[in-house]
Write an enzyme that holds these catalytic residues in place. Structure first.
Site, PDB file in Angstrom:
ATOM      1  N   GLU A   1      38.333  42.740  34.008  1.00  0.00           N
ATOM      2  CA  GLU A   1      38.066  44.219  33.731  1.00  0.00           C
ATOM      3  C   GLU A   1      39.472  44.992  33.562  1.00  0.00           C
ATOM      4  OE1 GLU A   1      37.904  42.554  36.569  1.00  0.00           O
ATOM      5  OE2 GLU A   1      38.934  43.716  38.110  1.00  0.00           O
TER       6      GLU A   1
ATOM      7  N   CYS B   1      40.013  37.190  41.198  1.00  0.00           N
ATOM      8  CA  CYS B   1      41.005  37.100  42.144  1.00  0.00           C
ATOM      9  C   CYS B   1      40.985  36.712  43.906  1.00  0.00           C
ATOM     10  CB  CYS B   1      41.559  38.741  41.870  1.00  0.00           C
ATOM     11  SG  CYS B   1      43.256  39.043  42.877  1.00  0.00           S
TER      12      CYS B   1
ATOM     13  N   HIS C   1      42.248  39.611  36.129  1.00  0.00           N
ATOM     14  CA  HIS C   1      41.247  40.600  36.272  1.00  0.00           C
ATOM     15  C   HIS C   1      40.529  40.895  34.881  1.00  0.00           C
ATOM     16  CE1 HIS C   1      41.618  42.145  40.477  1.00  0.00           C
ATOM     17  NE2 HIS C   1      42.817  41.517  40.277  1.00  0.00           N
TER      18      HIS C   1
END
Lengths: 213, 276
Positions: A196, A84, A194
């Site tokens: 994760e 990001c 993202h």
């Protein structure tokens, strides 16, 4: 892959650092936080997490001399994942609330997603928050076991425009606005989304990244 | 674009609870049990809401979030009692990805600007509780208990001027009733909202949710009861404080609500893009 590699997460003081920590910790690795360049810990790979205002993140990195830390690790070809705003700071400059210089590892600008289409009609809400697919633009082994039907989680108002289009590894489409959603080179993977926060698809990217260390 | 389905988990004394019109809460169980179930069933985001914003309760919510973030890999937001940057920083450091502000923003809109200057627009969300009183659509705080007298649409404008990236509008009268979203209200709210808009309060009939997406073009819906009552397990946890009458007497055959995947499949068949 190295036997139990040590991965350093650079602490930008704005990021969702623990979410990244837990995603990495699913695999056989040791994870450390790097909060200043005085951290002399030996690491085998580096992650610069997302979340944060571009100018603020750059000022915090400079304050802790972490800008030079990242540049030095990259000059040694360290395997590195940028997420990001972590991806955005690799570029020359950003226009997020003013004009701010980045690390200039790659030439290019960071601009705001356009709210309107070419006729000036409102076409999309900014920021973009949500799930989207990615279109692969080159062969990249960080994307092993993934295909065009997988979803990834995005949350951003700005996007990168690399000067050298060859580094772009995927693009995404937000209501007919197509933009670069990831870049890759030998030792670098940088994603606007993202991993994760992208469920099983995202965790595969962490797995692939770790496999290459 | 793919619409988001968010599950909202109200937390009191460390327990998942649910009320009606933000009042009269009933204990439903361990929030970590629910959040993991929701993650496995393709929820798009999880929103923990701390309904008692005391220091004691904030610490319990920290524990829930820490446990959650080891197993749940979707965006997690936390709201309720966030008054300063230190609190936001703490949350992001223990596994939270988005900060939801309500009362503190009403007291001081500059707090929103401060958060955005540090974390960026897309990390900061504002929850606005609203109800129509004598023909005026007003803003409430403190989980619907305090009428601020502010006009909803003026407040949306102020919040957007602080560059906040997302607005969650809670329709107090519809909340917890499962009777459907107030389409008229969300149409008006959408007209005023350029950033991400989340509708909350009233999720029930699936046809109404499809209608909400089509007629109001909201970006996401926030759902509590409808999922909680579907995934609820009969438990008799001895450590649950408060009103446990419901949990003790809950019979699995009385299963209500709908699974996340069932709702998503229905929405997809109605022409709404969702992640499946």
């Amino acid at each position: 892959m190295k036997n139990k590699p040590i991965i350093g997460i650079v602490d930008t003081e704005t990021s969702n650092i623990k979410s990244v920590f837990h995603a990495l910790s699913l695999y056989d690795v040791e994870v450390k936080y790097i909060s200043s360049s005085k951290n002399y810990e030996k690491i085998d790979a580096m992650v610069v997490p997302g979340i944060g205002n571009f100018g603020y993140v750059m000022s915090k990195l400079k304050q802790n001399n972490l800008d030079n830390y990242i540049i030095e690790k990259l000059s040694k070809k360290m395997p590195s994942l940028f997420i990001c705003v972590g991806m955005q700071i690799l570029f020359s400059k950003s226009y997020e609330f003013g004009e701010h210089k980045g690390l200039n590892i790659f030439e290019g600008e960071v601009n705001k997603i356009s709210e309107t289409d070419l006729d000036g009609k409102k076409a999309r809400n900014v920021p973009f928050i949500g799930w989207n697919k990615i279109k692969f633009t080159k062969n990249c082994n960080y994307f092993e076991d993934l295909d065009i039907n997988n979803f990834f989680y995005f949350t951003h108002s700005y996007y990168v425009q690399p000067k050298d289009k060859r580094i772009i590894s995927s693009t995404s489409d937000y209501n007919d606005f197509e933009y670069c959603s990831s870049i890759s080179s030998n030792n670098i993977l940088a994603t606007q989304f993202h991993p994760e926060k992208s469920g099983e698809s995202g965790l595969k990217i962490y797995k692939n990244f770790i496999k290459k260390i | 674009m793919y619409k988001r389905i968010i599950s909202k988990l109200d937390i009191k004394n460390g327990i998942l609870v649910k009320g009606i019109s933000l009042e009269g809460v009933r204990n439903l169980g361990d929030p970590n049990y629910f959040s993991k179930k929701y993650y496995d069933d393709l929820i798009d985001e999880i929103h923990f809401h701390n309904i008692i914003a005391s220091l004691y309760d904030s610490n319990i919510v920290f524990e829930i979030v820490q446990k959650n973030s080891k197993k749940v890999f979707v965006n997690v937001s936390v709201g309720g009692g966030i008054q300063n940057v230190e609190h936001a920083d703490k949350l992001l450091r223990i596994g939270v990805d988005k900060i939801v502000v309500n009362s503190a923003a009403v007291k001081n809109p500059n707090f929103l600007k401060k958060l955005v200057d540090i974390y960026g627009s897309s990390t900061i969300s504002v929850n606005i509780e609203t109800a129509a009183i004598k023909g005026k659509q007003l803003v409430f705080v403190e989980t619907g208990r305090v009428n601020t007298g502010k006009d909803l649409f003026d407040w949306i404008e102020t919040v957007q001027s602080c560059n906040v990236g997302e607005i969650i509008v809670t329709d107090i009268f519809s909340e917890g009733k499962n009777k459907g979203f107030n389409i008229d209200l969300f149409q008006k709210v959408r007209e005023k909202t350029d950033v991400q808009l989340v509708a909350h309060g009233g999720a029930g009939p699936k046809e109404n949710i499809a209608d909400l997406f089509k007629k109001c073009e909201v970006d996401a819906v926030s759902i509590a009861s409808m999922f909680h009552y579907y995934y609820l397990e009969p438990t008799k946890p001895s450590n649950l404080k408060g009103s446990n009458y419901f949990l003790h007497n809950f019979n699995k055959n009385q299963k209500q609500g709908m699974s996340i995947i069932e709702l998503k499949k229905f929405l997809k068949s109605s022409g709404i893009n969702v992640r499946l």
